[in-house]
Design a protein around this motif. Structure first.
Motif: not given
Length: 747
Positions: A273-286, A301-306
């Motif tokens: 996680l703490s690596n100097g990079k941005w990380h994308h997160l998507t939450l889909r609730y049903t 879903t973690f890191d689903d975009k570059d």
């Protein structure tokens, strides 16, 4: 003079005291984290402004602040900074108009930044401590309730494990945010199981229910539920497990708690996680799970975009059930506040969040289609390097974006198209056209030539103005190569949507081509096979080029190139390959034509199957025993008789025949009887003339090794049979069977 000496001594004393204090934190706050924060803001991905949707409590105890990002590629983006120093607690909660409705399907997505503490020490990591996404009905000031100092382990949402005499998890749960569900992003692993560490809030990550936690991780649970915590006992002994007894016969023990981690995603090292990079997160609730309206389902879903390109990637997902009754107030509207919390202990980091989709606010989509007009094919389905679409130099292409407003509590305002166009393609014109027939906009040729376009496409999109089309025309540039995917953003006040073009492979404009007579060939062991075809000249300006054919067999270039000299269009060629050149089974041969000007054809493939036809197993001797009764009788072999044919060729047919010399005694008396070969439908007499026993017709494309039993079984329905006549006399008779296996053209 005495005053001067005192001043020097005081300065020296102060200096020594400073060395004894943990000033590493202060140094990082001033230098390391300041630089890290600037780098994070300068590289922040596209997001939305936050002030419309969140309440950031302004108090001395809340470290959360809203900051503007500085990346020129991500205009009008704001980030929330939850923590940036030691012993801080930061919270950010949605306002009353922007709640999370648990009785409707929802999607929320964001970019997260965790500093770059990573694996900074040999014993572990110095990042601290992470943050959590939270749904809650504990109020707009909800936070972990600390009795004293702030502990990073809680992340501002979990309970505080600070009483080593507490024997129930309730004490920890009561101090957490109540009526809540949390998804933690834990950058510091708290796994202290010692006697001295009990009640110091540093043991949450010894949970064994999801496997041993070794590194930073993502997990979820209900902070205010005592079921989320597990009680442990540690004794004041060397191993901490067995009771120690004092002179009064009592034990000396303490208690601590761990957290149950549901839906665990764990890194493979401290840089997860703490690596100097941005990380994308998507939450889909049903809104409903297992046909139970009181249960929902959350997929994260973690890191689903570059983070550099915005190109979608697989990431890692988990799905957990959400018990609405734990979060929703009885009789309430079924909604919850949502937001982020973060807290730090002695270690700390820059915890930042950029939102690109707010739940239930605006539901919008953006899609793109790239079409090769020259070849008449849609290139968009390509999703990875292996399935990249192929285009050719000079092909005409079109690029079409479709931006749609679906629904939402708000209209989608100030939508700007930030198009990043694929390299190696030159676009000559472009238009933006509303689907309702509004006025079209022409895109700047200069912007198109620069492969970057920024254009506001509408003041707003809403239920009456739902769709905008963007159409570009162009062509593929000269020169072969590969084209990376390109992600375009459609940024509005309420949401950010993205569309990514497929990766491409640009093939050269061909001047030569190889046409093969056959693409599937077969040969038996010891034979040779001829590979033949024609050379086609695709460019009329290419006159009688000197052509050489290059061969690659099973991925290895063959040294014996075939020089054809000067060739004309449709000139034939042929090359022989012996069985020694080929491996058993399937072979792949690639043929490429190259001329003296460097023009190359695309490689064409021919599959050559090398196999053989032979006997498999055969019983060497067969014995028959019979008691003569003066009547004709059938005699079966005393032991099983087996004969198999092994055919490993790709195609071809065969025929099996048998003949037998007369059965005679040593004195050359001939047996009154004959050998027969029995099938389920007939009896075939064997004599000195060849008798066909079995056949196999040709099967095109059959590349599997086959072993066929053609004679003998244990039931008597197939195999050898001795037919004795009534005139047979006692004696020892013998003979020899000749089996003939023939490769045939027809059965």
């Amino acid at each position: 003079m005495r005053f001067l000496v005192i001043w020097v001594l005081v300065l020296g004393l102060s200096f020594l005291i400073m060395l004894a204090q943990p000033l590493l934190v202060q140094a990082r706050d001033i230098d390391y984290d300041f630089d890290d924060l600037n780098a994070a803001l300068a590289s922040a991905p596209q997001g939305i402004p936050l002030s419309y949707y969140f309440d950031t409590p302004e108090s001395e105890t809340n470290s959360a602040v809203t900051v503007k990002t500085t990346n020129p590629e991500s205009p009008n983006t704001e980030a929330v900074q939850l923590t940036n120093g030691a012993h801080q607690l930061g919270t950010l909660w949605s306002n009353d108009k922007n709640t999370f409705d648990l009785n409707r399907d929802q999607t929320v997505s964001m970019w997260l930044y965790f500093g770059h503490g990573g694996a900074a020490t040999e014993k572990g990591n110095s990042a601290g401590d992470g943050m959590a996404f939270v749904l809650q009905n504990d109020g707009k000031d909800a936070r972990t309730k600390f009795k004293g100092q702030t502990y990073g382990e809680t992340l501002g949402v979990w309970g505080v494990d600070e009483d080593n005499s507490a024997t129930l998890p309730d004490n920890v749960a009561f101090s957490a945010i109540q009526k809540s569900w949390a998804l933690e992003f834990d950058t510091y692993v708290n796994k202290d199981t010692t006697y001295d560490g009990a009640g110091e809030a540093r043991s949450f990550d010894i949970d064994q229910s999801q496997g041993k936690i070794l590194f930073p991780h993502i997990a979820s649970n209900y902070p205010g539920s005592f079921f989320s915590y597990e009680l442990h006992t540690v004794y004041h002994t060397n191993d901490g497990k067995r009771p120690g007894w004092d002179v009064f016969g009592s034990t000396d023990k303490r208690y601590y708690h761990s957290l149950r981690h549901e839906g665990l995603i764990q890194g493979k090292d401290y840089n997860f996680l703490s690596n100097g990079k941005w990380h994308h997160l998507t939450l889909r609730y049903t809104q409903e799970a297992d046909d139970d309206p009181r249960k929902g389902e959350m997929q994260y879903t973690f890191d689903d975009k570059d983070p550099q390109t915005g190109v979608p990637q697989t990431g890692e997902s988990r799905t957990v059930q959400i018990d609405k009754d734990i979060i929703i107030d009885p009789g309430g509207p079924g909604t919850a506040r949502w937001g982020f919390t973060g807290s730090t202990g002695g270690y700390f980091e820059n915890n930042l969040v950029v939102f690109d989709q707010i739940p239930d606010l605006v539901d919008a989509t953006a899609e793109v289609h790239l079409t090769d007009v020259t070849q008449g094919k849609d290139l968009t389905p390509a999703v990875d390097d292996q399935s990249r679409g192929h285009v050719t130099e000079g092909d005409q292409v079109t690029l079409d974006y479709k931006v749609c407003y679906i629904k939402g509590k708000s209209d989608w305002h100030n939508v700007v198209a930030k198009l990043k166009l694929p390299k190696h393609l030159t676009f000559e014109s472009g238009t933006i056209t509303p689907a309702d027939g509004g006025r079209s906009q022409r895109l700047s040729p200069a912007a198109l030539a620069n492969h970057e376009v920024a254009q506001q496409i509408a003041d707003k999109l809403d239920q009456d103005h739902t769709t905008v089309h963007i159409h570009l025309t162009g062509k593929v540039d000269a020169g072969p190569g590969s084209v990376a995917p390109a992600t375009s953003n459609f940024n509005g006040t309420e949401a950010v949507e993205e569309a990514t073009t497929p990766g491409l492979v640009v093939d050269p404009l061909l001047k030569l081509a190889v046409k093969l007579d056959e693409t599937n060939l077969a040969l038996a062991t010891g034979q040779s096979v001829a590979v033949g075809g024609h050379i086609a000249i695709l460019d009329s300006a290419l006159q009688s080029p000197t052509v050489t054919l290059q061969y690659e067999l099973n991925g290895v270039a063959m040294p014996n190139e075939q020089a054809l000299g000067e060739v004309v269009d449709e000139q034939a060629f042929q090359k022989m390959f012996s069985a020694a050149d080929l491996q058993d089974g399937s072979n792949e041969l690639c043929v490429t034509a190259v001329d003296d000007h460097g023009n190359k054809s695309l490689p064409v493939k021919v599959h050559i199957f090398k196999g053989q036809l032979d006997f498999g197993t055969i019983t060497k001797a067969v014995n028959f025993y019979a008691n003569l009764t003066g009547q004709a009788t059938k005699v079966y072999p005393a032991q099983p008789f087996d004969l198999t044919v092994a055919d490993t060729r790709a195609t071809g047919s065969w025929q099996l025949s048998a003949s037998v010399a007369p059965l005679q005694t040593a004195q050359q008396a001939t047996l009154a009887g004959q050998l027969e070969y029995v099938t389920p439908t007939e009896r075939l007499p064997l004599s000195t003339t060849q008798q066909r026993i079995a056949t196999k017709p040709s099967t095109v494309g059959d590349t599997l090794k086959t072993v066929t039993a053609v004679a003998g079984d244990k039931t008597g329905d197939r195999g050898l049979l001795l037919q004795l006549y009534s005139s047979a006399v006692v004696g020892h008779y013998s003979g020899e069977i000749t089996w003939t296996l023939a490769n045939t053209i027809t059965a």
